[in-house]
Design an enzyme around this catalytic site. Structure first.
Site, PDB file in Angstrom:
ATOM      1  NE  ARG A  72      -2.618  -1.076   3.314  1.00  0.00           N
ATOM      2  CZ  ARG A  72      -3.372  -0.952   4.348  1.00  0.00           C
ATOM      3  NH1 ARG A  72      -4.551  -0.762   4.261  1.00  0.00           N
ATOM      4  NH2 ARG A  72      -2.783  -1.314   5.597  1.00  0.00           N
ATOM      5  CD  GLU A 131      -0.108  -3.118  13.081  1.00  0.00           C
ATOM      6  OE1 GLU A 131      -0.888  -2.528  12.137  1.00  0.00           O
ATOM      7  OE2 GLU A 131       1.113  -2.803  12.856  1.00  0.00           O
TER       8      GLU A 131
END
Length: 172
Positions: free
Chosen positions: A61, A98
């Protein structure tokens, strides 16, 4: 057009890619060229405040913002890829996300020594990807002088580990 309109276009998908993660889906932005142009223009305003040579962005992205920005500013673009995707000699860096671990790579000769590098990505959360990119850039004898993100997940990152000037458009 403003930041609030951009924020309202981003979809939040709960428990993706795993339970407890609120994934920020930028796909709806890609459907609107006016919003994408606005985002690139805002990133360009920030980038013009920095003296830099090269834009880098991580797969995948980050490419959606890094390459158009590089074209807009007439700067070279260097893709940071996932492990095993580059055919020439690479420098690798493992890092924590994460929600897991990953390895990124850059082609060894694509960032010349002593380059001033601007990192562009769609989102910063823990900063793990950014720190890994910084490590890659440092290994190649260059310096990160700035970084810009469409989305910042506030409070998850140790900002003291980040190099250069910082910018984010949308905060959650």
């Amino acid at each position: 057009m403003g930041y609030e309109e951009i924020k309202n276009t981003i979809a939040t998908i709960e428990d993706f890619p795993k339970k407890g993660i609120s994934f920020k889906d930028i796909t709806p932005l890609l459907l609107d060229h006016k919003k994408m142009n606005f985002i690139i223009d805002e990133l360009a305003k920030f980038a013009k405040t920095i003296d830099f040579d090269i834009i880098v962005a991580p797969e995948s992205r980050g490419f959606l913002f890094g390459l158009p920005l590089a074209l807009n500013l007439k700067k070279p673009f260097v893709p940071i890829r996932k492990k095993g995707k580059l055919p020439r000699e690479v420098i690798s860096q493992e890092y924590e996300l994460e929600y897991g671990k990953a390895t990124i790579e850059v082609t060894k000769n694509d960032i010349p020594a002593n380059s001033k590098v601007l990192i562009i990505d769609d989102l910063i959360a823990t900063g793990g990807t950014t720190v890994a990119i910084q490590d890659l850039v440092t290994k190649l004898g260059s310096t990160v002088v700035g970084q810009a993100y469409l989305i910042e997940l506030v409070g998850l990152c140790d900002y003291e580990k980040l190099q250069g000037k910082f910018f984010s458009m949308i905060k959650y």
